[in-house]
Design a protein around this motif. Structure first.
Motif, mmCIF file in Angstrom:
data_model
loop_
_atom_site.group_PDB
_atom_site.id
_atom_site.type_symbol
_atom_site.label_atom_id
_atom_site.label_comp_id
_atom_site.label_asym_id
_atom_site.label_seq_id
_atom_site.Cartn_x
_atom_site.Cartn_y
_atom_site.Cartn_z
ATOM 1 N N ALA A 147 0.840 -1.217 0.000
ATOM 2 C CA ALA A 147 0.000 0.000 0.000
ATOM 3 C C ALA A 147 0.870 1.261 0.000
ATOM 4 N N ASP A 148 1.963 1.238 0.762
ATOM 5 C CA ASP A 148 2.924 2.358 0.717
ATOM 6 C C ASP A 148 3.406 2.582 -0.713
ATOM 7 N N ALA A 159 1.967 1.809 -3.558
ATOM 8 C CA ALA A 159 0.907 2.362 -4.415
ATOM 9 C C ALA A 159 0.804 3.876 -4.219
ATOM 10 N N ALA A 160 0.853 4.320 -2.960
ATOM 11 C CA ALA A 160 0.742 5.761 -2.668
ATOM 12 C C ALA A 160 1.980 6.510 -3.163
ATOM 13 N N ARG A 161 3.166 5.938 -2.958
ATOM 14 C CA ARG A 161 4.413 6.590 -3.380
ATOM 15 C C ARG A 161 4.471 6.736 -4.893
ATOM 16 N N GLU A 162 4.125 5.681 -5.620
ATOM 17 C CA GLU A 162 4.177 5.748 -7.084
ATOM 18 C C GLU A 162 3.177 6.779 -7.625
ATOM 19 N N THR A 163 2.009 6.873 -6.982
ATOM 20 C CA THR A 163 1.016 7.852 -7.427
ATOM 21 C C THR A 163 1.521 9.271 -7.189
ATOM 22 N N LEU A 164 2.221 9.460 -6.068
ATOM 23 C CA LEU A 164 2.809 10.771 -5.775
ATOM 24 C C LEU A 164 3.936 11.081 -6.762
ATOM 25 N N GLU A 165 4.773 10.082 -7.069
ATOM 26 C CA GLU A 165 5.913 10.328 -7.954
ATOM 27 C C GLU A 165 5.468 10.583 -9.402
ATOM 28 N N GLU A 166 4.521 9.799 -9.887
ATOM 29 C CA GLU A 166 4.185 9.854 -11.312
ATOM 30 C C GLU A 166 3.106 10.882 -11.631
#
Lengths: 180, 180
Positions: free
Chosen positions: B79-80, B82-89
């Motif tokens: 879950a971390d 998923a949130a990190r990739e959404t923030l990065e991309e």
């Protein structure tokens, strides 16, 4: 990691351009060596309401009980891994069913997955990594002698769901034990 | 892998004692270097029935559309990731919901996981790895311009479940495309 696995040069630990985390980077050939979490996959195999458990012949947790499970290999699926580990650790053949649990264990960079499965026959015996293998009724599960919390949590969810009359997919996050 | 990452000696490819697969083994220090599948984790983030997609600024599949997703890092949960990739991309903040799909892709030794998620605000923009980012209604999804089959299959399951009125967890196995 101390040396580049592509060219043998000592690596640096630094944040590559466009990245946000330190990586092992080779100053000679430029290779960036990423390190990523590992998948551990196993099976909860049933035979007439009993569950197949293995007592570990290897570290970590030598002598403790587990569901057959281990590191997933390249070029296989998670279901392939569950069947292979059951064959290796219990010399048992299974029909793999639905994915049942997935536990994140970030402090050791692992993700543990367990499938429900049906044991196909009673021709099982300890593999090289097991001291003994057996089928257990719920009342006989060695709760205090289980090797890993992901295995304990999976067994608890299994008996809860069984009492409810239907199985669903469970996820969770496992933190370090108190004191670590 | 050509050199031992622990001591820099050229490695051998052989089956270690008690193992069944060839591994990169160091003849000097004895280290066994395992290679294991990687997890790719992403998010299907909703805002008022629309879904957040990113157009890729990097290879593979430069210029094609995807859900925000990427390789899971050590020391984080799925879950971390998923949130990190959404923030990065997509420079977007989400509340991560339930795990929605898990696809095995054994021919590339990857497992792809997508979570459902709720976009928290409209303050998003392309990150370094995206050309553009947008919210899409079902009728506007660029089905022919999606980067990966795991993304296409996830979006198809999402709209099917949405029509049925309830979301469930889906698993599957993706084989090489015809001709490969």
């Amino acid at each position: 990691m101390k040396f580049c696995s592509d060219c043998g040069t000592p690596v640096d630990l630094r944040i590559p351009a466009g990245d946000s985390l330190p990586r092992h980077v080779c100053p000679a050939c430029g290779s960036i060596h990423y390190q990523n979490p590992k998948l551990v996959v196993g099976a909860l195999a049933e035979w007439e309401g009993r569950v197949l458990l293995c007592r570990r012949a290897i570290e970590p947790r030598h002598g403790y009980w587990t569901l057959p499970a281990g590191f997933m290999e390249n070029q296989e699926s998670t279901a392939d891994a569950a069947a292979r580990e059951t064959l290796e650790e219990a010399c048992a053949r299974i029909e793999v069913g639905e994915m049942f649990t997935l536990y994140d264990i970030p402090h050791i960079s692992q993700v543990h997955i367990v499938y429900r499965a049906r044991l196909l026959d009673l021709d099982f015996r300890p593999g090289e990594e097991s001291l003994e293998v057996g089928l257990f009724d719920e009342a006989d599960i060695p709760w205090e002698q289980l090797a890993f919390r992901s295995i304990e949590f999976t067994l608890r969810r299994y008996y809860e769901d069984r009492r409810q009359g239907s199985y669903r997919f469970h996820t969770g996050r496992i933190s370090p034990p108190l004191g670590l």
